[in-house]
Design an enzyme around this catalytic site. Structure first.
Site, PDB file in Angstrom:
ATOM      1  N   LYS A  13       5.393  -2.923  -4.938  1.00  0.00           N
ATOM      2  CA  LYS A  13       6.541  -3.814  -4.730  1.00  0.00           C
ATOM      3  C   LYS A  13       6.090  -5.272  -4.598  1.00  0.00           C
ATOM      4  O   LYS A  13       6.606  -6.157  -5.272  1.00  0.00           O
ATOM      5  CB  LYS A  13       7.305  -3.403  -3.450  1.00  0.00           C
ATOM      6  CG  LYS A  13       7.747  -1.943  -3.434  1.00  0.00           C
ATOM      7  CD  LYS A  13       8.472  -1.589  -2.149  1.00  0.00           C
ATOM      8  CE  LYS A  13       7.634  -1.647  -0.873  1.00  0.00           C
ATOM      9  NZ  LYS A  13       6.538  -0.655  -0.787  1.00  0.00           N
ATOM     10  N   ARG A  88      15.470  -0.002   4.471  1.00  0.00           N
ATOM     11  CA  ARG A  88      14.574   1.141   4.562  1.00  0.00           C
ATOM     12  C   ARG A  88      15.181   2.312   5.310  1.00  0.00           C
ATOM     13  O   ARG A  88      14.525   3.334   5.471  1.00  0.00           O
ATOM     14  CB  ARG A  88      13.342   0.707   5.350  1.00  0.00           C
ATOM     15  CG  ARG A  88      12.102   0.522   4.528  1.00  0.00           C
ATOM     16  CD  ARG A  88      11.138  -0.007   5.542  1.00  0.00           C
ATOM     17  NE  ARG A  88       9.766   0.225   5.303  1.00  0.00           N
ATOM     18  CZ  ARG A  88       8.983  -0.654   4.697  1.00  0.00           C
ATOM     19  NH1 ARG A  88       9.448  -1.717   4.148  1.00  0.00           N
ATOM     20  NH2 ARG A  88       7.706  -0.404   4.624  1.00  0.00           N
ATOM     21  N   ARG A 127      -6.877  -2.591  -0.780  1.00  0.00           N
ATOM     22  CA  ARG A 127      -6.068  -3.824  -0.865  1.00  0.00           C
ATOM     23  C   ARG A 127      -6.597  -4.928   0.042  1.00  0.00           C
ATOM     24  O   ARG A 127      -6.960  -4.708   1.185  1.00  0.00           O
ATOM     25  CB  ARG A 127      -4.619  -3.523  -0.472  1.00  0.00           C
ATOM     26  CG  ARG A 127      -3.821  -4.808  -0.252  1.00  0.00           C
ATOM     27  CD  ARG A 127      -2.351  -4.603  -0.205  1.00  0.00           C
ATOM     28  NE  ARG A 127      -1.939  -3.683   0.829  1.00  0.00           N
ATOM     29  CZ  ARG A 127      -0.696  -3.245   0.969  1.00  0.00           C
ATOM     30  NH1 ARG A 127       0.241  -3.626   0.131  1.00  0.00           N
ATOM     31  NH2 ARG A 127      -0.406  -2.414   1.934  1.00  0.00           N
ATOM     32  N   ARG A 160      -4.951  -5.595   5.845  1.00  0.00           N
ATOM     33  CA  ARG A 160      -3.901  -5.330   6.814  1.00  0.00           C
ATOM     34  C   ARG A 160      -4.354  -4.268   7.805  1.00  0.00           C
ATOM     35  O   ARG A 160      -5.029  -3.323   7.441  1.00  0.00           O
ATOM     36  CB  ARG A 160      -2.632  -4.855   6.090  1.00  0.00           C
ATOM     37  CG  ARG A 160      -1.759  -6.003   5.655  1.00  0.00           C
ATOM     38  CD  ARG A 160      -0.687  -5.567   4.696  1.00  0.00           C
ATOM     39  NE  ARG A 160       0.135  -4.456   5.166  1.00  0.00           N
ATOM     40  CZ  ARG A 160       1.203  -4.000   4.516  1.00  0.00           C
ATOM     41  NH1 ARG A 160       1.569  -4.568   3.375  1.00  0.00           N
ATOM     42  NH2 ARG A 160       1.895  -2.989   4.983  1.00  0.00           N
ATOM     43  N   ARG A 171       3.081   6.127   7.613  1.00  0.00           N
ATOM     44  CA  ARG A 171       3.953   5.284   6.784  1.00  0.00           C
ATOM     45  C   ARG A 171       4.625   6.126   5.702  1.00  0.00           C
ATOM     46  O   ARG A 171       5.797   5.935   5.394  1.00  0.00           O
ATOM     47  CB  ARG A 171       3.142   4.139   6.177  1.00  0.00           C
ATOM     48  CG  ARG A 171       2.699   3.118   7.228  1.00  0.00           C
ATOM     49  CD  ARG A 171       1.553   2.254   6.769  1.00  0.00           C
ATOM     50  NE  ARG A 171       1.898   1.385   5.653  1.00  0.00           N
ATOM     51  CZ  ARG A 171       1.013   0.752   4.889  1.00  0.00           C
ATOM     52  NH1 ARG A 171      -0.289   0.912   5.130  1.00  0.00           N
ATOM     53  NH2 ARG A 171       1.403  -0.021   3.912  1.00  0.00           N
TER      54      ARG A 171
HETATM   55  P1  AP5 Z   1       1.286  -3.704  -3.259  1.00  0.00           P
HETATM   56  O1  AP5 Z   1       2.060  -4.288  -4.395  1.00  0.00           O
HETATM   57  O2  AP5 Z   1       0.728  -4.649  -2.270  1.00  0.00           O
HETATM   58  O3  AP5 Z   1       2.121  -2.532  -2.539  1.00  0.00           O
HETATM   59  P2  AP5 Z   1       3.527  -2.543  -1.824  1.00  0.00           P
HETATM   60  O4  AP5 Z   1       4.445  -1.639  -2.567  1.00  0.00           O
HETATM   61  O5  AP5 Z   1       3.997  -3.928  -1.566  1.00  0.00           O
HETATM   62  O6  AP5 Z   1       3.121  -1.746  -0.505  1.00  0.00           O
HETATM   63  P3  AP5 Z   1       3.147  -2.129   1.031  1.00  0.00           P
HETATM   64  O7  AP5 Z   1       2.028  -1.379   1.676  1.00  0.00           O
HETATM   65  O8  AP5 Z   1       3.211  -3.597   1.244  1.00  0.00           O
HETATM   66  O9  AP5 Z   1       4.524  -1.471   1.430  1.00  0.00           O
HETATM   67  P4  AP5 Z   1       4.960  -1.018   2.803  1.00  0.00           P
HETATM   68  O10 AP5 Z   1       6.374  -0.708   2.484  1.00  0.00           O
HETATM   69  O11 AP5 Z   1       4.194   0.040   3.435  1.00  0.00           O
HETATM   70  O12 AP5 Z   1       4.687  -2.297   3.745  1.00  0.00           O
HETATM   71  P5  AP5 Z   1       5.614  -3.459   4.295  1.00  0.00           P
HETATM   72  O13 AP5 Z   1       4.822  -4.680   4.364  1.00  0.00           O
HETATM   73  O14 AP5 Z   1       6.925  -3.488   3.586  1.00  0.00           O
HETATM   74  O15 AP5 Z   1       0.116  -2.830  -3.902  1.00  0.00           O
HETATM   75  C1  AP5 Z   1      -0.833  -2.139  -3.097  1.00  0.00           C
HETATM   76  C2  AP5 Z   1      -2.231  -2.269  -3.696  1.00  0.00           C
HETATM   77  O16 AP5 Z   1      -2.286  -1.623  -4.969  1.00  0.00           O
HETATM   78  C3  AP5 Z   1      -2.657  -3.716  -3.952  1.00  0.00           C
HETATM   79  O17 AP5 Z   1      -4.011  -3.841  -3.651  1.00  0.00           O
HETATM   80  C4  AP5 Z   1      -2.399  -3.923  -5.444  1.00  0.00           C
HETATM   81  O18 AP5 Z   1      -3.305  -4.857  -6.000  1.00  0.00           O
HETATM   82  C5  AP5 Z   1      -2.597  -2.528  -6.016  1.00  0.00           C
HETATM   83  N1  AP5 Z   1      -1.675  -2.245  -7.108  1.00  0.00           N
HETATM   84  C6  AP5 Z   1      -0.349  -2.619  -7.194  1.00  0.00           C
HETATM   85  N2  AP5 Z   1       0.197  -2.151  -8.334  1.00  0.00           N
HETATM   86  C7  AP5 Z   1      -0.788  -1.451  -8.975  1.00  0.00           C
HETATM   87  C8  AP5 Z   1      -0.809  -0.710 -10.205  1.00  0.00           C
HETATM   88  N3  AP5 Z   1       0.270  -0.624 -11.004  1.00  0.00           N
HETATM   89  N4  AP5 Z   1      -1.973  -0.112 -10.551  1.00  0.00           N
HETATM   90  C9  AP5 Z   1      -3.077  -0.212  -9.744  1.00  0.00           C
HETATM   91  N5  AP5 Z   1      -3.106  -0.904  -8.585  1.00  0.00           N
HETATM   92  C10 AP5 Z   1      -1.970  -1.510  -8.193  1.00  0.00           C
HETATM   93  O19 AP5 Z   1       5.935  -2.932   5.778  1.00  0.00           O
HETATM   94  C11 AP5 Z   1       4.942  -2.876   6.770  1.00  0.00           C
HETATM   95  C12 AP5 Z   1       5.528  -2.397   8.091  1.00  0.00           C
HETATM   96  O20 AP5 Z   1       6.529  -3.325   8.557  1.00  0.00           O
HETATM   97  C13 AP5 Z   1       6.263  -1.045   8.068  1.00  0.00           C
HETATM   98  O21 AP5 Z   1       5.368   0.033   8.209  1.00  0.00           O
HETATM   99  C14 AP5 Z   1       7.221  -1.189   9.248  1.00  0.00           C
HETATM  100  O22 AP5 Z   1       6.571  -0.978  10.464  1.00  0.00           O
HETATM  101  C15 AP5 Z   1       7.627  -2.644   9.164  1.00  0.00           C
HETATM  102  N6  AP5 Z   1       8.830  -2.868   8.342  1.00  0.00           N
HETATM  103  C16 AP5 Z   1       8.914  -3.614   7.196  1.00  0.00           C
HETATM  104  N7  AP5 Z   1      10.159  -3.599   6.697  1.00  0.00           N
HETATM  105  C17 AP5 Z   1      10.892  -2.832   7.544  1.00  0.00           C
HETATM  106  C18 AP5 Z   1      12.272  -2.424   7.559  1.00  0.00           C
HETATM  107  N8  AP5 Z   1      13.129  -2.809   6.593  1.00  0.00           N
HETATM  108  N9  AP5 Z   1      12.683  -1.620   8.574  1.00  0.00           N
HETATM  109  C19 AP5 Z   1      11.843  -1.241   9.551  1.00  0.00           C
HETATM  110  N10 AP5 Z   1      10.537  -1.591   9.597  1.00  0.00           N
HETATM  111  C20 AP5 Z   1      10.061  -2.373   8.602  1.00  0.00           C
HETATM  112 ZN    ZN Z   2       4.294  -5.074   0.208  1.00  0.00          ZN
END
Ligand code: AP5
Ligand code: ZN
Length: 213
Positions: A13, A88, A127, A160, A171
């Site tokens: 994402k 979410r 990452r 992270r 997660r």
């Molecule tokens: P990347 O694009 O960074 O992944 P992402 O989908 O953004 O994954 P996240 O880990 O950021 O999602 P998340 O939902 O767990 O975390 P968030 O910050 O939202 O890609 C990952 C890696 O793979 C990178 O190194 C990239 O280079 C590589 N990559 C990407 N695409 C690729 C491909 N096609 N092929 C190969 N490699 C690839 O949330 C964190 C925390 O915040 C949650 O756990 C929760 O506690 C809280 N939180 C956030 N939002 C909410 C909400 N709405 N409600 C409640 N709690 C929330």
């Molecule tokens: Zn992300």
């Protein structure tokens, strides 16, 4: 356009967001990035959110809905937006509908980053991010030009705290239990485009463009 990006941790994402933003000139609101900034700055919000985030659990609906409500007031977010990591839970989706309904608008499309859980550990543990911009790299799949350094600013990259194999398990559990129902919620409205998120980044970008054209 008004877009939602849904997918498990590591599904891409955050990687695709800047590309979509550049092309469609939208505002990018990533609740995870905003919460991490709040934690780093030790704001009252950050203090409340930290424990759940460290454990890989979701932060309370009220906290994140408050953040999004506030962020959506930005002038740059009036014509369109990308929501990355929100909603979410079904409650968050309903609150968003209410928020947009008051303005007489709604969501245009939900991009579902569909991917098998088995692929995600390698993506998550490799990452490295640039906290200020939210840019992410991967030691194997998307290495920075200089190891450990952001390509654009030259500033150091960090890992992270929740990017461990162990926290990833919680997660993923939160994703399946609380977020997958959100995909059903929008599927019933006929708004979901399913992407093959296991493909290389450029191919995923092409699928995104096709879904939005
Ligand atoms: P990347 O694009 O960074 O992944 P992402 O989908 O953004 O994954 P996240 O880990 O950021 O999602 P998340 O939902 O767990 O975390 P968030 O910050 O939202 O890609 C990952 C890696 O793979 C990178 O190194 C990239 O280079 C590589 N990559 C990407 N695409 C690729 C491909 N096609 N092929 C190969 N490699 C690839 O949330 C964190 C925390 O915040 C949650 O756990 C929760 O506690 C809280 N939180 C956030 N939002 C909410 C909400 N709405 N409600 C409640 N709690 C929330
Ligand atoms: Zn992300």
């Amino acid at each position: 356009k008004r877009l939602i990006l849904i997918g498990p941790p590591g599904s891409g994402k955050g990687t695709q967001s800047p590309l979509i933003k550049d092309e469609y000139c939208l505002c990018h609101l990533a609740t995870g990035d905003m919460l991490r900034a709040a934690v780093a700055a030790k704001t009252p919000l950050g203090v409340k959110a930290k424990e759940a985030m460290d454990k890989g659990e979701l932060v309370s609906d009220d906290l994140v809905v408050g953040i999004i409500d506030e962020a959506m007031k930005k002038p740059s977010c009036q014509k369109g937006f990308i929501l990355d990591g929100f909603p979410r839970t079904v409650v968050q989706a309903q609150k968003l509908d209410e928020m947009l309904g008051k303005k007489g608008t709604g969501v245009d499309k939900v991009l579902n980053f569909a991917i098998d859980d088995a692929i995600l550990e390698e993506r998550i543990t490799g990452r490295w991010i640039h906290p200020a911009s939210g840019r992410s790299y991967h030691t194997k799949f998307a290495p920075p030009k200089v190891p450990g350094v952001d390509d654009v600013t030259g500033e150091p990259l960090i890992q992270r705290k929740d990017d461990t194999a162990e926290v990833l398990k919680s997660r993923l559990e939160a994703f399946h239990r609380q977020t997958e129902p959100v995909i059903d919620y929008y599927s019933r409205k006929g708004m979901v485009a399913n992407l093959h998120a296991e493909k290389p980044p450029k191919e995923v970008t092409a699928e995104v463009q096709k879904a939005l054209s």
